[in-house]
Motif scaffolding. Structure first.
Motif, PDB file in Angstrom:
ATOM      1  N   TYR A  98      35.770 -48.632 -17.634  1.00 54.34           N
ATOM      2  CA  TYR A  98      34.357 -48.961 -17.419  1.00 54.34           C
ATOM      3  C   TYR A  98      34.068 -50.456 -17.418  1.00 54.34           C
ATOM      4  O   TYR A  98      32.949 -50.865 -17.053  1.00 54.34           O
ATOM      5  CB  TYR A  98      33.486 -48.279 -18.481  1.00 54.34           C
ATOM      6  CG  TYR A  98      33.463 -46.781 -18.320  1.00 54.34           C
ATOM      7  CD1 TYR A  98      32.629 -46.172 -17.376  1.00 54.34           C
ATOM      8  CD2 TYR A  98      34.286 -45.974 -19.093  1.00 54.34           C
ATOM      9  CE1 TYR A  98      32.618 -44.796 -17.218  1.00 54.34           C
ATOM     10  CE2 TYR A  98      34.283 -44.597 -18.943  1.00 54.34           C
ATOM     11  CZ  TYR A  98      33.452 -44.011 -18.001  1.00 54.34           C
ATOM     12  OH  TYR A  98      33.451 -42.650 -17.843  1.00 54.34           O
ATOM     13  N   GLY A  99      35.025 -51.263 -17.837  1.00 59.49           N
ATOM     14  CA  GLY A  99      34.817 -52.698 -17.866  1.00 59.49           C
ATOM     15  C   GLY A  99      34.379 -53.187 -19.237  1.00 59.49           C
ATOM     16  O   GLY A  99      33.610 -52.515 -19.938  1.00 59.49           O
ATOM     17  N   GLU A 100      34.878 -54.342 -19.623  1.00 64.01           N
ATOM     18  CA  GLU A 100      34.607 -54.880 -20.953  1.00 64.01           C
ATOM     19  C   GLU A 100      33.117 -55.124 -21.173  1.00 64.01           C
ATOM     20  O   GLU A 100      32.565 -54.757 -22.221  1.00 64.01           O
ATOM     21  CB  GLU A 100      35.389 -56.186 -21.145  1.00 64.01           C
ATOM     22  CG  GLU A 100      35.242 -56.795 -22.516  1.00 64.01           C
ATOM     23  CD  GLU A 100      36.084 -58.052 -22.682  1.00 64.01           C
ATOM     24  OE1 GLU A 100      36.030 -58.658 -23.770  1.00 64.01           O
ATOM     25  OE2 GLU A 100      36.793 -58.436 -21.722  1.00 64.01           O
ATOM     26  N   GLU A 101      32.453 -55.717 -20.189  1.00 63.20           N
ATOM     27  CA  GLU A 101      31.034 -56.016 -20.353  1.00 63.20           C
ATOM     28  C   GLU A 101      30.220 -54.741 -20.538  1.00 63.20           C
ATOM     29  O   GLU A 101      29.345 -54.668 -21.409  1.00 63.20           O
ATOM     30  CB  GLU A 101      30.522 -56.796 -19.146  1.00 63.20           C
ATOM     31  CG  GLU A 101      29.049 -57.178 -19.265  1.00 63.20           C
ATOM     32  CD  GLU A 101      28.559 -57.989 -18.067  1.00 63.20           C
ATOM     33  OE1 GLU A 101      27.333 -58.177 -17.963  1.00 63.20           O
ATOM     34  OE2 GLU A 101      29.399 -58.403 -17.242  1.00 63.20           O
ATOM     35  N   THR A 102      30.523 -53.719 -19.766  1.00 61.72           N
ATOM     36  CA  THR A 102      29.775 -52.470 -19.842  1.00 61.72           C
ATOM     37  C   THR A 102      29.994 -51.769 -21.171  1.00 61.72           C
ATOM     38  O   THR A 102      29.046 -51.282 -21.806  1.00 61.72           O
ATOM     39  CB  THR A 102      30.163 -51.544 -18.681  1.00 61.72           C
ATOM     40  OG1 THR A 102      29.839 -52.180 -17.443  1.00 61.72           O
ATOM     41  CG2 THR A 102      29.438 -50.205 -18.771  1.00 61.72           C
ATOM     42  N   VAL A 103      31.250 -51.701 -21.625  1.00 59.76           N
ATOM     43  CA  VAL A 103      31.553 -50.997 -22.875  1.00 59.76           C
ATOM     44  C   VAL A 103      30.883 -51.677 -24.062  1.00 59.76           C
ATOM     45  O   VAL A 103      30.255 -51.006 -24.911  1.00 59.76           O
ATOM     46  CB  VAL A 103      33.081 -50.899 -23.086  1.00 59.76           C
ATOM     47  CG1 VAL A 103      33.398 -50.422 -24.504  1.00 59.76           C
ATOM     48  CG2 VAL A 103      33.698 -49.955 -22.061  1.00 59.76           C
ATOM     49  N   PHE A 104      30.963 -52.994 -24.135  1.00 61.36           N
ATOM     50  CA  PHE A 104      30.353 -53.673 -25.285  1.00 61.36           C
ATOM     51  C   PHE A 104      28.824 -53.703 -25.181  1.00 61.36           C
ATOM     52  O   PHE A 104      28.127 -53.669 -26.208  1.00 61.36           O
ATOM     53  CB  PHE A 104      30.933 -55.067 -25.458  1.00 61.36           C
ATOM     54  CG  PHE A 104      32.269 -55.061 -26.142  1.00 61.36           C
ATOM     55  CD1 PHE A 104      32.369 -54.827 -27.506  1.00 61.36           C
ATOM     56  CD2 PHE A 104      33.441 -55.252 -25.431  1.00 61.36           C
ATOM     57  CE1 PHE A 104      33.595 -54.787 -28.144  1.00 61.36           C
ATOM     58  CE2 PHE A 104      34.676 -55.223 -26.057  1.00 61.36           C
ATOM     59  CZ  PHE A 104      34.756 -54.985 -27.422  1.00 61.36           C
ATOM     60  N   ALA A 105      28.300 -53.747 -23.953  1.00 64.37           N
ATOM     61  CA  ALA A 105      26.850 -53.633 -23.805  1.00 64.37           C
ATOM     62  C   ALA A 105      26.376 -52.262 -24.277  1.00 64.37           C
ATOM     63  O   ALA A 105      25.355 -52.138 -24.969  1.00 64.37           O
ATOM     64  CB  ALA A 105      26.455 -53.863 -22.352  1.00 64.37           C
ATOM     65  N   ALA A 106      27.147 -51.232 -23.933  1.00 63.15           N
ATOM     66  CA  ALA A 106      26.814 -49.884 -24.399  1.00 63.15           C
ATOM     67  C   ALA A 106      26.900 -49.796 -25.913  1.00 63.15           C
ATOM     68  O   ALA A 106      26.039 -49.190 -26.567  1.00 63.15           O
ATOM     69  CB  ALA A 106      27.744 -48.865 -23.748  1.00 63.15           C
ATOM     70  N   ALA A 107      27.940 -50.398 -26.491  1.00 73.47           N
ATOM     71  CA  ALA A 107      28.089 -50.381 -27.950  1.00 73.47           C
ATOM     72  C   ALA A 107      26.893 -51.038 -28.627  1.00 73.47           C
ATOM     73  O   ALA A 107      26.361 -50.532 -29.622  1.00 73.47           O
ATOM     74  CB  ALA A 107      29.382 -51.083 -28.352  1.00 73.47           C
ATOM     75  N   ASN A 108      26.440 -52.162 -28.074  1.00 77.70           N
ATOM     76  CA  ASN A 108      25.280 -52.849 -28.648  1.00 77.70           C
ATOM     77  C   ASN A 108      24.009 -52.018 -28.500  1.00 77.70           C
ATOM     78  O   ASN A 108      23.185 -51.949 -29.424  1.00 77.70           O
ATOM     79  CB  ASN A 108      25.101 -54.210 -27.975  1.00 77.70           C
ATOM     80  CG  ASN A 108      26.131 -55.222 -28.446  1.00 77.70           C
ATOM     81  OD1 ASN A 108      26.584 -55.165 -29.584  1.00 77.70           O
ATOM     82  ND2 ASN A 108      26.504 -56.136 -27.556  1.00 77.70           N
ATOM     83  N   GLN A 109      23.840 -51.374 -27.353  1.00 75.19           N
ATOM     84  CA  GLN A 109      22.667 -50.524 -27.181  1.00 75.19           C
ATOM     85  C   GLN A 109      22.676 -49.356 -28.172  1.00 75.19           C
ATOM     86  O   GLN A 109      21.632 -48.992 -28.734  1.00 75.19           O
ATOM     87  CB  GLN A 109      22.614 -49.977 -25.745  1.00 75.19           C
ATOM     88  CG  GLN A 109      22.133 -50.989 -24.724  1.00 75.19           C
ATOM     89  CD  GLN A 109      22.126 -50.422 -23.316  1.00 75.19           C
ATOM     90  OE1 GLN A 109      22.755 -50.970 -22.414  1.00 75.19           O
ATOM     91  NE2 GLN A 109      21.402 -49.328 -23.109  1.00 75.19           N
ATOM     92  N   LEU A 110      23.841 -48.768 -28.377  1.00 79.55           N
ATOM     93  CA  LEU A 110      23.941 -47.639 -29.305  1.00 79.55           C
ATOM     94  C   LEU A 110      23.671 -48.080 -30.739  1.00 79.55           C
ATOM     95  O   LEU A 110      23.016 -47.365 -31.513  1.00 79.55           O
ATOM     96  CB  LEU A 110      25.323 -46.987 -29.189  1.00 79.55           C
ATOM     97  CG  LEU A 110      25.590 -46.260 -27.869  1.00 79.55           C
ATOM     98  CD1 LEU A 110      27.060 -45.913 -27.732  1.00 79.55           C
ATOM     99  CD2 LEU A 110      24.727 -45.007 -27.757  1.00 79.55           C
ATOM    100  N   MET A 111      24.160 -49.270 -31.116  1.00 73.62           N
ATOM    101  CA  MET A 111      23.861 -49.781 -32.454  1.00 73.62           C
ATOM    102  C   MET A 111      22.372 -50.081 -32.603  1.00 73.62           C
ATOM    103  O   MET A 111      21.762 -49.771 -33.632  1.00 73.62           O
ATOM    104  CB  MET A 111      24.709 -51.021 -32.758  1.00 73.62           C
ATOM    105  CG  MET A 111      26.180 -50.704 -33.036  1.00 73.62           C
ATOM    106  SD  MET A 111      27.127 -52.117 -33.635  1.00 73.62           S
ATOM    107  CE  MET A 111      27.312 -53.094 -32.139  1.00 73.62           C
ATOM    108  N   ASN A 112      21.786 -50.683 -31.568  1.00 76.48           N
ATOM    109  CA  ASN A 112      20.357 -50.977 -31.624  1.00 76.48           C
ATOM    110  C   ASN A 112      19.526 -49.703 -31.684  1.00 76.48           C
ATOM    111  O   ASN A 112      18.490 -49.645 -32.365  1.00 76.48           O
ATOM    112  CB  ASN A 112      19.942 -51.811 -30.411  1.00 76.48           C
ATOM    113  CG  ASN A 112      20.440 -53.247 -30.499  1.00 76.48           C
ATOM    114  OD1 ASN A 112      20.832 -53.710 -31.574  1.00 76.48           O
ATOM    115  ND2 ASN A 112      20.461 -53.932 -29.375  1.00 76.48           N
ATOM    116  N   TYR A 113      19.964 -48.672 -30.996  1.00 70.14           N
ATOM    117  CA  TYR A 113      19.251 -47.394 -31.037  1.00 70.14           C
ATOM    118  C   TYR A 113      19.307 -46.788 -32.434  1.00 70.14           C
ATOM    119  O   TYR A 113      18.285 -46.320 -32.966  1.00 70.14           O
ATOM    120  CB  TYR A 113      19.871 -46.435 -30.014  1.00 70.14           C
ATOM    121  CG  TYR A 113      19.327 -45.027 -30.110  1.00 70.14           C
ATOM    122  CD1 TYR A 113      18.014 -44.737 -29.741  1.00 70.14           C
ATOM    123  CD2 TYR A 113      20.121 -43.985 -30.568  1.00 70.14           C
ATOM    124  CE1 TYR A 113      17.506 -43.454 -29.823  1.00 70.14           C
ATOM    125  CE2 TYR A 113      19.630 -42.694 -30.652  1.00 70.14           C
ATOM    126  CZ  TYR A 113      18.327 -42.431 -30.283  1.00 70.14           C
ATOM    127  OH  TYR A 113      17.834 -41.153 -30.378  1.00 70.14           O
TER     128      TYR A 113
END
Length: 592
Positions: free
Chosen positions: A211-226
Motif C-alpha cells: 500500500y505504500g509507506e505514506e499510506t500505511v502510516f497515514a492510516a495508522a495516524n488516522q486510526l490512532m486519532n480516531y
C-alpha cells in the motif's frame, strides 16, 4: 477540547479499514505464533503474552487480543531500550531482549523481544512482544515476594542484543542457559518470541510494500486519532469532578500486621482525566511494589478502555492502539507503592494493579451507574510450584487461578474467571498430571462462602486444591484476605479469599495471602479459595425464581434466601411461596 493533529494525507475509508484489518491480523498472527511455539504452560496454555507493531515514536499501532498488561507496556519497554540499547544503534537483523523494571518493563519475568523494522535500509518501526517466563533465576523458583531489592529478581536485561545484525550473541544465550532453573523452557520460549517478532516485522514490510509507506502510516495516524477522539468523547460525557475511593491490601509479604492503603482519585476535566494515586502506601521493603512506567500507567489505560470503550457495549468498535491512552495522565508520588525508588524490588506487582482498577470503578460509580460493576475479586492467585527431580534438574510450574466479577447493571457477575487486568486462561489438569509430580484434588466453584447479594449477585470464585507428589516449594502471590469485594447500590459485599496448606496427616493451617519459598512435603495440599464478587442493586429486587435457582444450585442457602433476599423456598417441592415471599420482603423494607 484538545485539538487532534490531522495526518498529512487522508486515507479513503475503504483503504483505511483494509489497513486496519491488516494491522489487527498481523498482531493476532504474532500472538498465535508465540503461544503455539512456546513450551511452558504459562505461555502455551495460559497465553500470558502480548504482541504488536510500533512506530518510531513508540506508539502502539496494533495489539493482539491477549493480556492487557503486556500490550500497554511495550511502548514503555521501547523507551527503556532507547536509553540502554547495546551498541547505541539499531541494525537490520538485531533482536533485543529487555526486562528492566526501572527502564520501562512491566516486571522482570515479562521478557520483551523487539525486532527493528527496516525498509530499504531505513528504520521505520518495531515489532515486539512480551511473555511471562517460568524462571529467570530469581531468589525463589518462578515467583518472588520477600526479597530486598531488584537485584534479587533474577537476570536483568536492558537493551541487550540476542542477535547483532542477524548473528546470535552466543555469550548472552549461554548466560541465559546457565542462570535459570528451567533453562530448556526459557530458551525455547524466547526462541518462540523471536520467531513471533520477526514474523511481525516481515508482515509490516509486506503491508507497506503493498500500500505504500505514506499510506500505511497515514492510516495508522488516522486510526490512532480516531481512538483518541472516541475516548475523549466518552470522557467528556462524565461530569467534571474529583472522584475518590480507598481500599486496603493485606500486607507486603513480610510485615503481616501492616495493611497497605490504596487511594485512587479520578479527576475529570473536559475530555481528559487524571488518575492520581497520592495517598497510597509508601513503597515496601519487599517485591510488592509496582513499576510506574510499565505497570501503573498501563493499568490506568486498561481501566478506561474497559469502562468506556468496551466492545460489547460500544456502538462502534474502536481499534486498540496508542490513541486511547492519550487523554489519560497518571500520577503516583515517587517512593510510593505505585512508583518505587530504585533499587526497590517490584516483581510482585499484579494484585495492586487490579485493586487500582477496582477502585477506579468504585470512584466513578456515582456518576456512571449504568456502566460500572460491583467489586470483583480484583486480585490474582499466582502460584509457583517447584522441586528437584531425582536427576537433579529443577521443575517449575506457574499457575494462575480464576477469580470472579462483581454484579453488573443487567446481569450477575461471571463466575470463576480472571477479571479486570487479567484474562489468562486456565491450565488443563491433564497437562499438569502428564508433566509434573502434582495432581489436582479439587477444582470447582467455591461453596464455603456466598457471593455478594443483589438484584444481580456477585460472581462465584474458584476453589482449587493441588497436591504435591514429592517434596518441593511453593510461592504464592494473592490478595483480598481482609478487604471483601464491595457491593453497590444496595448490593452486599462479597467474600474474602482464603488459602490453606493441608499436611499429609490431614492437619490444616490457614496461610496468608502471600508467602515465599515455602517448603512442603510429599502429599501436602495447597487449597486456594478466590474472593466472591460483590452484589449490584437491592437484593429484594432480585426475581424470586432466580433466588430459587441459586438455592437449588447450591450457591445460596435457604436461610440466606429468606434473610437477605426475602425469598421463601421449599426445597422439597423446589418452589417459592410467592405470598410468603411478598410478605417477607415487605417486612425487610419496613425494618430498613
Amino acid at each position: 477540547m484538545n485539538k487532534i493533529a490531522k495526518p498529512a494525507a487522508e486515507v479513503d475509508p475503504i483503504t483505511l479499514q483494509v489497513i486496519r484489518g491488516a494491522f489487527e491480523t498481523i498482531a493476532e498472527e504474532m500472538g498465535h505464533v508465540l503461544y503455539r511455539m512456546s513450551f511452558s504452560s504459562i505461555i502455551r496454555e495460559s497465553q500470558d503474552l502480548g504482541a504488536g507493531l510500533f512506530d518510531l515514536n513508540f506508539n502502539t499501532l496494533c495489539e493482539s487480543e491477549s493480556t492487557p498488561m503486556h500490550i500497554g507496556s511495550i511502548p514503555a519497554y521501547l523507551r527503556g531500550i532507547a536509553e540502554t540499547l547495546e551498541d547505541g544503534e539499531w541494525r537490520e537483523g538485531d533482536v533485543v531482549v529487555h526486562n528492566h523494571p526501572y527502564y520501562g518493563s512491566s516486571h522482570t519475568p515479562d521478557l520483551a523481544i523487539v525486532v527493528p523494522v527496516f525498509l530499504q535500509g531505513r528504520l521505520i518501526g518495531f515489532a515486539g512482544n512480551t511473555a511471562h517466563h517460568v524462571d529467570i533465576g530469581a531468589a525463589t523458583p518462578g515467583l518472588i515476594i520477600d526479597v530486598p531489592d531488584v537485584f534479587a529478581e533474577g537476570m536483568l536485561f536492558a537493551g541487550t542484543k540476542l542477535y547483532r545484525g542477524g548473528e546470535p550473541n552466543g555469550a548472552i544465550w549461554n548466560y541465559i542457559r546457565r542462570n535459570s532453573r528451567a533453562a530448556q523452557q526459557l530458551i525455547a520460549d524466547i526462541e518462540a518470541q523471536v520467531a513471533s517478532a520477526r514474523l511481525g516485522a516481515r508482515r509490516f514490510v509486506e503491508l507497506i510494500e503493498r500500500y505504500g509507506e505514506e499510506t500505511v502510516f497515514a492510516a495508522a495516524n488516522q486510526l490512532m486519532n480516531y481512538a483518541e477522539r472516541m475516548m475523549r468523547q466518552k470522557i467528556e460525557a462524565i461530569p467534571d469532578g474529583d472522584y475518590t475511593a480507598e481500599g486496603w491490601l493485606d500486607d507486603d509479604g513480610r510485615n503481616r500486621e501492616q495493611r497497605l492503603k490504596v487511594k485512587v482519585t479520578v479527576r475529570v476535566r473536559g475530555d481528559g482525566l487524571e488518575v492520581d494515586l497520592t495517598g497510597s502506601a509508601d513503597q515496601t521493603p519487599t517485591a510488592y511494589n509496582v513499576p510506574f512506567e510499565g505497570s501503573t500507567k498501563v493499568a490506568a489505560y486498561a481501566a478506561f478502555r474497559k469502562l468506556l470503550l468496551d466492545t460489547a457495549t460500544s456502538e462502534s468498535r474502536v481499534p486498540s492502539n496508542e490513541g486511547s491512552f492519550r487523554p489519560i495522565t497518571v500520577t503516583a508520588p515517587l517512593g510510593s507503592i505505585y512508583n518505587p525508588r530504585f533499587p526497590a524490588s517490584a516483581e510482585a506487582r499484579f494484585t495492586q494493579c487490579n485493586r487500582m482498577i477496582d477502585l477506579i470503578i468504585r470512584a466513578l460509580a456515582p456518576v456512571m451507574p449504568e456502566t460500572v460493576i460491583a467489586g470483583s475479586s480484583a486480585s490474582i492467585s499466582f502460584a509457583a510450584y517447584s522441586g528437584v527431580r531425582p536427576s537433579g534438574d529443577y521443575w517449575v510450574f506457574l499457575e494462575v487461578n480464576e477469580g470472579a466479577y462483581g454484579g453488573r447493571p443487567r446481569s450477575d457477575g461471571p463466575d470463576s474467571i480472571d477479571n479486570l487486568m487479567a484474562n489468562t486462561r486456565n491450565n488443563p489438569l491433564e497437562d499438569l498430571a502428564m508433566h509434573l509430580p502434582m495432581i489436582c484434588d479439587r477444582y470447582e466453584l467455591r461453596d464455603d462462602m456466598p457471593a455478594g447479594a443483589g438484584e444481580f449477585r456477585g460472581g462465584i470464585g474458584v476453589v482449587k486444591a493441588q497436591r504435591m507428589l514429592q517434596p518441593g516449594f511453593i510461592t504464592h502471590e494473592s490478595e483480598r484476605h481482609t478487604d471483601a469485594p464491595w457491593g453497590i447500590f444496595g448490593g452486599t459485599e462479597g467474600s474474602v479469599g482464603r488459602c490453606t496448606i493441608r499436611a499429609a496427616d490431614g492437619t490444616e493451617r490457614e496461610m496468608p495471602s502471600k508467602f515465599s519459598g515455602l517448603a512442603v512435603g510429599e502429599g501436602e495440599v495447597m487449597t486456594y479459595y478466590s474472593p466472591n464478587g460483590g452484589g449490584y442493586g437491592d437484593p429484594l429486587n432480585r426475581p424470586a425464581l432466580k433466588v430459587l435457582d441459586d438455592v437449588l444450585d447450591g450457591f445460596c442457602s435457604v436461610e440466606r434466601a429468606r434473610e437477605v433476599y426475602g425469598v421463601i423456598v421449599d426445597t422439597e417441592s423446589e418452589t417459592v411461596d410467592m405470598l410468603a415471599t411478598e410478605q417477607a420482603r415487605d417486612r425487610i423494607r419496613a425494618a430498613r
